[in-house]
Scaffold this motif. Structure first.
Motif, PDB file in Angstrom:
ATOM      1  N   ARG A  84     -23.364   0.534   4.052  1.00  0.00           N
ATOM      2  CA  ARG A  84     -24.358  -0.137   3.177  1.00  0.00           C
ATOM      3  C   ARG A  84     -24.214   0.333   1.730  1.00  0.00           C
ATOM      4  N   GLN A  85     -23.972   1.641   1.567  1.00  0.00           N
ATOM      5  CA  GLN A  85     -23.788   2.163   0.185  1.00  0.00           C
ATOM      6  C   GLN A  85     -22.611   1.480  -0.485  1.00  0.00           C
ATOM      7  N   ILE A  86     -21.523   1.303   0.266  1.00  0.00           N
ATOM      8  CA  ILE A  86     -20.330   0.667  -0.326  1.00  0.00           C
ATOM      9  C   ILE A  86     -20.628  -0.791  -0.666  1.00  0.00           C
ATOM     10  N   LEU A  87     -21.352  -1.463   0.214  1.00  0.00           N
ATOM     11  CA  LEU A  87     -21.653  -2.881  -0.027  1.00  0.00           C
ATOM     12  C   LEU A  87     -22.397  -3.064  -1.351  1.00  0.00           C
ATOM     13  N   LEU A  88     -23.225  -2.064  -1.680  1.00  0.00           N
ATOM     14  CA  LEU A  88     -23.985  -2.161  -2.935  1.00  0.00           C
ATOM     15  C   LEU A  88     -23.077  -2.058  -4.167  1.00  0.00           C
ATOM     16  N   THR A  89     -21.871  -1.567  -3.966  1.00  0.00           N
ATOM     17  CA  THR A  89     -20.986  -1.369  -5.126  1.00  0.00           C
ATOM     18  C   THR A  89     -19.957  -2.502  -5.272  1.00  0.00           C
ATOM     19  N   ALA A  90     -20.189  -3.604  -4.552  1.00  0.00           N
ATOM     20  CA  ALA A  90     -19.190  -4.699  -4.558  1.00  0.00           C
ATOM     21  C   ALA A  90     -18.831  -5.145  -5.976  1.00  0.00           C
ATOM     22  N   ASP A  91     -19.846  -5.284  -6.840  1.00  0.00           N
ATOM     23  CA  ASP A  91     -19.550  -5.770  -8.200  1.00  0.00           C
ATOM     24  C   ASP A  91     -18.634  -4.804  -8.949  1.00  0.00           C
ATOM     25  N   ASP A  92     -18.887  -3.494  -8.736  1.00  0.00           N
ATOM     26  CA  ASP A  92     -18.026  -2.505  -9.420  1.00  0.00           C
ATOM     27  C   ASP A  92     -16.598  -2.615  -8.906  1.00  0.00           C
ATOM     28  N   ILE A  93     -16.474  -2.779  -7.572  1.00  0.00           N
ATOM     29  CA  ILE A  93     -15.113  -2.868  -7.008  1.00  0.00           C
ATOM     30  C   ILE A  93     -14.408  -4.090  -7.606  1.00  0.00           C
ATOM     31  N   GLU A  94     -15.143  -5.182  -7.719  1.00  0.00           N
ATOM     32  CA  GLU A  94     -14.539  -6.400  -8.271  1.00  0.00           C
ATOM     33  C   GLU A  94     -14.043  -6.142  -9.698  1.00  0.00           C
ATOM     34  N   GLU A  95     -14.909  -5.486 -10.491  1.00  0.00           N
ATOM     35  CA  GLU A  95     -14.540  -5.266 -11.886  1.00  0.00           C
ATOM     36  C   GLU A  95     -13.351  -4.300 -12.004  1.00  0.00           C
ATOM     37  N   LEU A  96     -13.431  -3.218 -11.219  1.00  0.00           N
ATOM     38  CA  LEU A  96     -12.403  -2.178 -11.351  1.00  0.00           C
ATOM     39  C   LEU A  96     -11.045  -2.608 -10.819  1.00  0.00           C
ATOM     40  N   THR A  97     -11.027  -3.619  -9.956  1.00  0.00           N
ATOM     41  CA  THR A  97      -9.739  -3.993  -9.366  1.00  0.00           C
ATOM     42  C   THR A  97      -9.275  -5.373  -9.836  1.00  0.00           C
ATOM     43  N   GLN A  98      -9.862  -5.824 -10.963  1.00  0.00           N
ATOM     44  CA  GLN A  98      -9.508  -7.145 -11.503  1.00  0.00           C
ATOM     45  C   GLN A  98      -8.005  -7.313 -11.683  1.00  0.00           C
ATOM     46  N   ARG A  99      -7.373  -6.225 -12.014  1.00  0.00           N
ATOM     47  CA  ARG A  99      -5.939  -6.206 -12.268  1.00  0.00           C
ATOM     48  C   ARG A  99      -5.134  -6.785 -11.092  1.00  0.00           C
ATOM     49  N   MET A 100      -5.689  -6.656  -9.889  1.00  0.00           N
ATOM     50  CA  MET A 100      -4.979  -7.107  -8.689  1.00  0.00           C
ATOM     51  C   MET A 100      -4.708  -8.608  -8.720  1.00  0.00           C
ATOM     52  N   THR A 101      -5.614  -9.348  -9.327  1.00  0.00           N
ATOM     53  CA  THR A 101      -5.505 -10.809  -9.319  1.00  0.00           C
ATOM     54  C   THR A 101      -4.167 -11.281  -9.894  1.00  0.00           C
ATOM     55  N   ASN A 102      -3.680 -10.552 -10.904  1.00  0.00           N
ATOM     56  CA  ASN A 102      -2.435 -11.010 -11.541  1.00  0.00           C
ATOM     57  C   ASN A 102      -1.193 -10.294 -11.020  1.00  0.00           C
ATOM     58  N   ALA A 103      -1.384  -9.464 -10.004  1.00  0.00           N
ATOM     59  CA  ALA A 103      -0.227  -8.695  -9.519  1.00  0.00           C
ATOM     60  C   ALA A 103       0.725  -9.590  -8.741  1.00  0.00           C
ATOM     61  N   GLN A 104       2.002  -9.263  -8.825  1.00  0.00           N
ATOM     62  CA  GLN A 104       3.019  -9.978  -8.034  1.00  0.00           C
ATOM     63  C   GLN A 104       3.323  -9.173  -6.777  1.00  0.00           C
ATOM     64  N   ASN A 105       3.467  -7.871  -6.971  1.00  0.00           N
ATOM     65  CA  ASN A 105       3.805  -6.953  -5.879  1.00  0.00           C
ATOM     66  C   ASN A 105       2.840  -5.785  -5.906  1.00  0.00           C
ATOM     67  N   THR A 106       2.459  -5.341  -4.739  1.00  0.00           N
ATOM     68  CA  THR A 106       1.553  -4.187  -4.685  1.00  0.00           C
ATOM     69  C   THR A 106       1.954  -3.278  -3.530  1.00  0.00           C
ATOM     70  N   PHE A 107       1.518  -2.048  -3.614  1.00  0.00           N
ATOM     71  CA  PHE A 107       1.811  -1.078  -2.542  1.00  0.00           C
ATOM     72  C   PHE A 107       0.519  -0.393  -2.127  1.00  0.00           C
ATOM     73  N   PHE A 108       0.443  -0.106  -0.860  1.00  0.00           N
ATOM     74  CA  PHE A 108      -0.695   0.644  -0.310  1.00  0.00           C
ATOM     75  C   PHE A 108      -0.108   1.891   0.320  1.00  0.00           C
ATOM     76  N   ILE A 109      -0.571   3.053  -0.111  1.00  0.00           N
ATOM     77  CA  ILE A 109       0.002   4.265   0.461  1.00  0.00           C
ATOM     78  C   ILE A 109      -1.073   5.229   0.960  1.00  0.00           C
ATOM     79  N   GLY A 110      -0.689   6.022   1.930  1.00  0.00           N
ATOM     80  CA  GLY A 110      -1.580   7.039   2.475  1.00  0.00           C
ATOM     81  C   GLY A 110      -0.813   7.839   3.511  1.00  0.00           C
ATOM     82  N   ARG A 111      -1.433   8.872   3.999  1.00  0.00           N
ATOM     83  CA  ARG A 111      -0.815   9.668   5.066  1.00  0.00           C
ATOM     84  C   ARG A 111      -1.781   9.759   6.239  1.00  0.00           C
ATOM     85  N   GLY A 112      -1.231   9.932   7.434  1.00  0.00           N
ATOM     86  CA  GLY A 112      -2.075  10.070   8.620  1.00  0.00           C
ATOM     87  C   GLY A 112      -2.950   8.838   8.809  1.00  0.00           C
TER      88      GLY A 112
END
Ligand code: M6R
Length: 604
Positions: free
Chosen positions: A441-469
């Protein structure tokens, strides 16, 4: 794949078909069509390439027919065109079909159909076969016809000289039916007619249904009468509507806290997991030598989280297999092996066939399934239903989190039964699991911030997702979500693997979504992030850090609430779902109906 609906009763059929198709559209949306009895002995067709809205536009406003069938297509044989749209009519027969008739070439020859067909579809061949075998007795023609077909099918059929009657039969491809006050309904799934009945029965394979306004009769191919076994669901039509949300996907992202609570809370007794109500007692978990998790797509990604939990917590060997591969391999499964299949729809053909194969080797098969009474649920020796409610958007969101939550419960149960987890630790683990809905629920409340902070994704051609475990499993889910609805190329990588080749693709401004929530590899993944940052990547970091010691390693940080490592998968995946959603919407795409896809993959 493909949505089908049929109705005969005492109210006009056209809106029932069109509204039902609208709700089934997630199963396919290349083209749509309906057939109905216009007058005695005459069947009318309306069909078009495009969506149900396009079909609605060409329908007759004054249609008083009370009997008909409707279809929304996901093309298999033949391109997307008006002529390939269903229903197909040959002579007195009009039908709709979900599935694939594999031997349609043979049938064209056998029935001398060459040059006589209008479309490129296997479905029209089936209609022509029924027509050729028809001499006034629909049931006889259908019985003889289906014995000739190889492949999967769910058919709804009208015969011009039998007005008011709908016939149906299936093999593999799902169909449910119900009789209620308004008449008799049949459809690919209950969402199509839930506004009329929340009671339904699964049409058994190779049973012929004759539907009239007064009721439904059902008989085997040998003519033996069978009684429908009615089931009931506790959700209503609102669960299958957008309820003010812009898209089903957004609604379903927001439904996750309740879906998780519904899935876990009824399975807790005195603070610990208890599957007695599901018919699974502790002996199921005893003496288990190894576990194989089989699924497709997002469900398989949930399985990867399950693997990390089960294997790391208890050192039990766990393999995750892609169902379409597993079913054609020689499985390494013994009597003491547990096989867990995971599926939202319960109808994914590869997962179903993989389960049938596993059943030959072990009795310990367990299905984690969302749809009650679905084929996978029925085929499995044990079932744990997730309670996400209907998931309509093609991109799976809430179904994933409830599958993951189910693995958390299974982990505790397995730990307790095998003595590898103390009761105290188990209680603490369950307490954290119960916190998850509020954390989301806390994350859901931050949807607008996520949208604003990740606007850059809209114009991306290639992207990578990384993590371990565990975060690598999440990276795979994040990349799939982004690809399938925004069509942005995305790759998931185990962060430490990048420099073995793929880092060559990192250049100035390429977004790298980096997940860093597993303490034992935190410093390692941060080093990997530095490596991509040094090559110009635009880093979006998901981490719990209140203050990152070196802010230059990322361009944007999305904060994950402070939770023990394993539990961070829940808030993290919700953020990844939002990133994909906003990228798709930002590009002007409808995330509910991504191109080339359909919700339930019932063909190989
Ligand atoms: O119904 P299932 O869970 O068996 O479906 C499996 C996959 O087809 C499904 O998860 C698919 O990958 C989703 N569209 C992804 O969002």
């Amino acid at each position: 794949m493909c949505g089908i609906i049929g109705f005969t009763g005492n109210i006009p059929v056209q809106d029932i078909l069109l509204d039902g198709l609208q709700r089934l559209e997630y199963r396919g949306y290349d083209s749509a069509g309906i057939a109905y009895f216009k007058e005695e002995q005459h069947i009318s067709l309306r069909k078009t390439a495009g969506k149900v809205a396009d079909l609605r536009a060409i329908c007759d406003d004054n249609n008083s027919s009370v009997c008909g069938i409707g279809h929304t297509r996901w093309a298999t044989h033949g391109g997307v065109s008006n002529v390939n749209a269903h229903p197909h009519r040959v002579g007195k027969v009009a039908l709709i079909h979900n599935g694939i008739i594999e031997n349609y070439h043979e049938l064209i020859e056998k029935f001398h159909l060459g040059g006589k067909l209008k479309s490129e579809t296997d479905t029209e061949v089936a209609a022509a076969v029924f027509e050729a075998l028809y001499d006034g007795d629909p049931e006889e023609a259908i019985r003889r016809g289906v014995k000739l077909f190889k492949g999967s099918f769910a058919f709804c059929i009208l015969f011009a000289d039998h007005p008011g009657e709908v016939y149906a039969i299936r093999n593999v491809s799902p169909m449910v039916a119900a009789h209620c006050e308004e008449g008799s309904f049949i459809a690919s799934d209950l969402t199509a007619f839930i506004s009329y009945s929340n009671r339904y029965f699964i049409v058994p394979e190779y049973h012929l249904l004759k539907m009239t306004p007064d009721g439904i009769t059902m008989a085997s191919l040998e003519g033996e009468t069978a009684e429908p076994e009615y089931l009931e669901v506790d959700w209503d039509v609102t669960a299958a509507q957008k309820e003010g949300y812009a898209h089903f996907m957004l609604k379903e992202i927001n439904e996750q806290p309740e879906a998780i609570s519904r899935t876990i809370v009824p399975r807790l007794a005195n603070g610990l997991p208890d599957f007695t109500e599901d018919g699974i007692d502790d002996s199921f978990f005893e003496d288990c030598s190894d576990i194989t998790i089989v699924a497709c797509g997002t469900a398989m990604h949930a399985g990867l989280v399950g693997k990390s939990l089960l294997q790391n917590m208890f050192q039990i060997p766990v393999t995750v297999a892609i169902a379409s591969e597993f079913r054609y391999e020689a499985p390494v499964i013994g009597e003491k092996s547990m096989v867990i299949v995971v599926s939202q729809s319960g109808e994914t053909i590869d997962t179903l066939e993989a389960l049938k194969l596993a059943n030959r080797y072990t009795k310990k098969t367990l299905a984690v399934v969302n749809v009650k009474g679905s084929s996978i649920a029925r085929e499995s020796n044990y079932v744990l239903y997730t309670h996400a409610g209907p998931e309509i958007a093609v991109a799976s969101t809430k179904a994933y989190t409830v599958q993951v939550a189910t693995f958390f419960l299974l982990a505790v149960k397995l730990g307790l039964v095998t003595g590898k987890m103390t009761e105290k630790d188990a209680r603490a683990f369950v307490d954290n699991l119960q916190r998850v809905p509020d954390v989301i629920r806390q994350i859901l409340l931050t949807a607008d911030d996520i949208e604003e902070l990740t606007q850059r994704m809209t114009n991306a051609q290639n992207t990578f997702f990384i993590g371990r475990g565990l975060d690598y499993s999440l990276a795979m889910e994040g990349a799939l979500k982004l690809k399938e609805i925004s069509y942005i190329h995305a790759e998931a990588y185990a962060a430490g693997e990048l420099k073995h080749g793929t880092i060559a693709l990192i250049s100035e401004g390429v977004p790298v979504i980096s997940i860093a929530n597993q303490s034992h590899v935190y410093s390692k993944v941060i080093s990997n992030i530095r490596e991509v940052k040094a090559r110009g990547a635009y880093v979006i970091l998901l981490s719990r850090d209140e203050k990152i010691s070196d802010p230059s390693i990322c361009d944007v940080q999305l904060r994950i609430p402070d939770l023990p490592d394993a539990f961070t998968v829940f808030p993290s995946v919700v953020i990844l779902q939002f990133i994909a959603y906003f990228a798709a919407v930002g590009k002007g795409f409808n995330p509910d109906q991504p191109r080339n896809l359909a919700k339930s993959v019932t063909v190989e």
